[in-house]
Design a protein around this motif. Structure first.
Motif, PDB file in Angstrom:
ATOM      1  N   PHE A 113      48.141  38.529  28.227  1.00 12.50           N
ATOM      2  CA  PHE A 113      48.869  37.554  29.029  1.00 12.50           C
ATOM      3  C   PHE A 113      49.100  38.082  30.444  1.00 12.50           C
ATOM      4  O   PHE A 113      48.883  37.374  31.432  1.00 12.50           O
ATOM      5  CB  PHE A 113      50.189  37.191  28.351  1.00 12.50           C
ATOM      6  CG  PHE A 113      51.000  36.190  29.111  1.00 12.50           C
ATOM      7  CD1 PHE A 113      50.557  34.872  29.230  1.00 12.50           C
ATOM      8  CD2 PHE A 113      52.194  36.549  29.699  1.00 12.50           C
ATOM      9  CE1 PHE A 113      51.300  33.941  29.937  1.00 12.50           C
ATOM     10  CE2 PHE A 113      52.950  35.630  30.406  1.00 12.50           C
ATOM     11  CZ  PHE A 113      52.504  34.319  30.522  1.00 12.50           C
ATOM     12  N   ILE A 114      49.516  39.335  30.552  1.00 15.29           N
ATOM     13  CA  ILE A 114      49.738  39.957  31.867  1.00 15.29           C
ATOM     14  C   ILE A 114      48.423  40.034  32.639  1.00 15.29           C
ATOM     15  O   ILE A 114      48.371  39.730  33.836  1.00 15.29           O
ATOM     16  CB  ILE A 114      50.396  41.342  31.709  1.00 15.29           C
ATOM     17  CG1 ILE A 114      51.822  41.180  31.190  1.00 15.29           C
ATOM     18  CG2 ILE A 114      50.377  42.120  33.023  1.00 15.29           C
ATOM     19  CD1 ILE A 114      52.468  42.460  30.699  1.00 15.29           C
ATOM     20  N   LEU A 115      47.337  40.413  31.960  1.00 16.83           N
ATOM     21  CA  LEU A 115      46.019  40.461  32.601  1.00 16.83           C
ATOM     22  C   LEU A 115      45.623  39.076  33.103  1.00 16.83           C
ATOM     23  O   LEU A 115      45.092  38.935  34.208  1.00 16.83           O
ATOM     24  CB  LEU A 115      44.977  40.988  31.616  1.00 16.83           C
ATOM     25  CG  LEU A 115      43.556  41.113  32.141  1.00 16.83           C
ATOM     26  CD1 LEU A 115      43.490  42.161  33.256  1.00 16.83           C
ATOM     27  CD2 LEU A 115      42.604  41.491  31.013  1.00 16.83           C
ATOM     28  N   GLN A 116      45.913  38.071  32.315  1.00 16.84           N
ATOM     29  CA  GLN A 116      45.594  36.700  32.710  1.00 16.84           C
ATOM     30  C   GLN A 116      46.361  36.308  33.974  1.00 16.84           C
ATOM     31  O   GLN A 116      45.813  35.684  34.875  1.00 16.84           O
ATOM     32  CB  GLN A 116      45.954  35.748  31.565  1.00 16.84           C
ATOM     33  CG  GLN A 116      45.737  34.292  31.860  1.00 16.84           C
ATOM     34  CD  GLN A 116      46.028  33.422  30.656  1.00 16.84           C
ATOM     35  OE1 GLN A 116      45.533  33.683  29.583  1.00 16.84           O
ATOM     36  NE2 GLN A 116      46.822  32.399  30.849  1.00 16.84           N
ATOM     37  N   ILE A 117      47.625  36.680  34.058  1.00 17.56           N
ATOM     38  CA  ILE A 117      48.428  36.379  35.244  1.00 17.56           C
ATOM     39  C   ILE A 117      47.865  37.116  36.458  1.00 17.56           C
ATOM     40  O   ILE A 117      47.710  36.542  37.538  1.00 17.56           O
ATOM     41  CB  ILE A 117      49.901  36.755  35.019  1.00 17.56           C
ATOM     42  CG1 ILE A 117      50.525  35.787  34.006  1.00 17.56           C
ATOM     43  CG2 ILE A 117      50.686  36.743  36.334  1.00 17.56           C
ATOM     44  CD1 ILE A 117      51.899  36.179  33.539  1.00 17.56           C
ATOM     45  N   ASN A 118      47.533  38.400  36.294  1.00 18.72           N
ATOM     46  CA  ASN A 118      47.049  39.203  37.412  1.00 18.72           C
ATOM     47  C   ASN A 118      45.667  38.775  37.902  1.00 18.72           C
ATOM     48  O   ASN A 118      45.402  38.800  39.093  1.00 18.72           O
ATOM     49  CB  ASN A 118      47.037  40.689  37.034  1.00 18.72           C
ATOM     50  CG  ASN A 118      48.438  41.245  36.889  1.00 18.72           C
ATOM     51  OD1 ASN A 118      49.393  40.739  37.472  1.00 18.72           O
ATOM     52  ND2 ASN A 118      48.586  42.289  36.098  1.00 18.72           N
ATOM     53  N   THR A 119      44.784  38.403  36.980  1.00 15.67           N
ATOM     54  CA  THR A 119      43.412  38.042  37.366  1.00 15.67           C
ATOM     55  C   THR A 119      43.238  36.545  37.591  1.00 15.67           C
ATOM     56  O   THR A 119      42.218  36.117  38.133  1.00 15.67           O
ATOM     57  CB  THR A 119      42.410  38.480  36.287  1.00 15.67           C
ATOM     58  OG1 THR A 119      42.686  37.760  35.075  1.00 15.67           O
ATOM     59  CG2 THR A 119      42.460  39.975  36.059  1.00 15.67           C
ATOM     60  N   LYS A 120      44.222  35.766  37.146  1.00 15.04           N
ATOM     61  CA  LYS A 120      44.156  34.305  37.220  1.00 15.04           C
ATOM     62  C   LYS A 120      42.977  33.730  36.436  1.00 15.04           C
ATOM     63  O   LYS A 120      42.475  32.657  36.726  1.00 15.04           O
ATOM     64  CB  LYS A 120      44.134  33.832  38.674  1.00 15.04           C
ATOM     65  CG  LYS A 120      45.395  34.184  39.438  1.00 15.04           C
ATOM     66  CD  LYS A 120      45.361  33.655  40.830  1.00 15.04           C
ATOM     67  CE  LYS A 120      46.629  33.831  41.602  1.00 15.04           C
ATOM     68  NZ  LYS A 120      47.341  34.980  41.627  1.00 15.04           N
ATOM     69  N   LYS A 121      42.536  34.493  35.438  1.00 16.09           N
ATOM     70  CA  LYS A 121      41.462  34.039  34.555  1.00 16.09           C
ATOM     71  C   LYS A 121      42.017  33.944  33.135  1.00 16.09           C
ATOM     72  O   LYS A 121      42.615  34.900  32.646  1.00 16.09           O
ATOM     73  CB  LYS A 121      40.289  35.019  34.576  1.00 16.09           C
ATOM     74  CG  LYS A 121      39.582  35.072  35.913  1.00 16.09           C
ATOM     75  CD  LYS A 121      38.446  36.055  35.886  1.00 16.09           C
ATOM     76  CE  LYS A 121      37.789  36.137  37.247  1.00 16.09           C
ATOM     77  NZ  LYS A 121      36.744  37.150  37.285  1.00 16.09           N
ATOM     78  N   PRO A 122      41.816  32.813  32.474  1.00 14.71           N
ATOM     79  CA  PRO A 122      42.355  32.675  31.110  1.00 14.71           C
ATOM     80  C   PRO A 122      41.707  33.660  30.146  1.00 14.71           C
ATOM     81  O   PRO A 122      40.509  33.921  30.209  1.00 14.71           O
ATOM     82  CB  PRO A 122      42.021  31.230  30.730  1.00 14.71           C
ATOM     83  CG  PRO A 122      41.000  30.776  31.711  1.00 14.71           C
ATOM     84  CD  PRO A 122      41.094  31.641  32.920  1.00 14.71           C
ATOM     85  N   SER A 123      42.522  34.216  29.257  1.00 13.72           N
ATOM     86  CA  SER A 123      41.998  35.165  28.275  1.00 13.72           C
ATOM     87  C   SER A 123      41.327  34.440  27.110  1.00 13.72           C
ATOM     88  O   SER A 123      40.545  35.034  26.375  1.00 13.72           O
ATOM     89  CB  SER A 123      43.121  36.078  27.763  1.00 13.72           C
ATOM     90  OG  SER A 123      44.150  35.308  27.190  1.00 13.72           O
TER      91      SER A 123
END
Length: 129
Positions: A84-94
């Motif tokens: 979820f944090i990675l998704q927020i940072n990259t703006k790409k859905p996991s």
């Protein structure tokens, strides 16, 4: 319904096939969902009711049987938060929209099957919705 989506997500991710239909067999304490995938694969997800928390996953093939027990809920939850944090940072859905919508649609069709006590053919059911 509470944890079934997780088993459904895992199942659909493993087989990489779209569900064609779903049928719920139930009694007062137990629900079993038969999920009919493309290529005539049938998956079964059993929900044991309140108070029983166990994720046991067994795959039966023509040559092998694979079984695993998922007991480390903390690590799974931690990985979910990390994604979820990675998704927020990259703006790409996991998780892809196709994967997520397929899981949610199958879950809703499963509830419909349980409530009406009949097999739901997803393509036909979508037309009626």
């Amino acid at each position: 319904e509470k944890y079934g989506i997780h088993m459904l997500d895992a199942t659909l991710e493993i087989f990489k096939q779209k569900p064609k239909g779903i049928f719920c067999i139930k009694n007062e304490k137990f629900e079993s969902y038969l999920i009919y995938l493309e290529n005539n694969i049938i998956c079964q997800i059993d929900c044991m009711g309140e108070g029983i928390f166990s994720f046991d996953y067994t795959l039966y093939g023509t040559k092998e049987i694979y079984k695993t027990e998922l007991r480390d809920n903390f690590s799974a939850f931690k990985r979910t938060l990390e994604n979820f944090i990675l998704q927020i940072n990259t703006k790409k859905p996991s998780i892809s929209w196709e994967s997520m919508s397929s899981s949610i649609l199958t879950l809703i069709a499963g509830i419909e099957s349980r409530n009406k006590n009949k097999k739901i053919i997803i393509s036909e059911w979508l037309i009626l919705c």
